[in-house]
Enzyme design. Sequence first.
Site, PDB file in Angstrom:
ATOM      1  CB  SER A  30      -0.884  -0.011   1.253  1.00 51.94           C
ATOM      2  OG  SER A  30      -1.536   1.230   1.413  1.00 51.94           O
ATOM      3  CE1 TYR A  43      -3.318  -1.865   5.980  1.00 51.48           C
ATOM      4  CE2 TYR A  43      -2.616   0.212   5.001  1.00 51.48           C
ATOM      5  CZ  TYR A  43      -3.044  -1.086   4.862  1.00 51.48           C
ATOM      6  OH  TYR A  43      -3.194  -1.619   3.620  1.00 51.48           O
TER       7      TYR A  43
END
Length: 75
Positions: A30, A43
């Site tokens: 990501s 995250y």
Amino acid sequence: MCLYCMFQTIKAFLPSMLDHDHGHIVCINSLLGLLTLKGSWDYSMSKYATTGTYMMVFSTVATILLIIIHTYCVL
């Protein structure tokens, strides 16, 4: 958890790839591995570690096993 699974998957499949002189390692990642947003630090930290692990595997494979094992990082 994400990083642990990545280590275990590479550890499980790399010997077979080397035996067959062929293989692919794909890292699904990501953009939050490269930057962070407010409230998503955990995250982002996990994805940053995944990016670092991919870069380590890529550099090792690139210098030793470039023809045999192909590596990809998908953002």
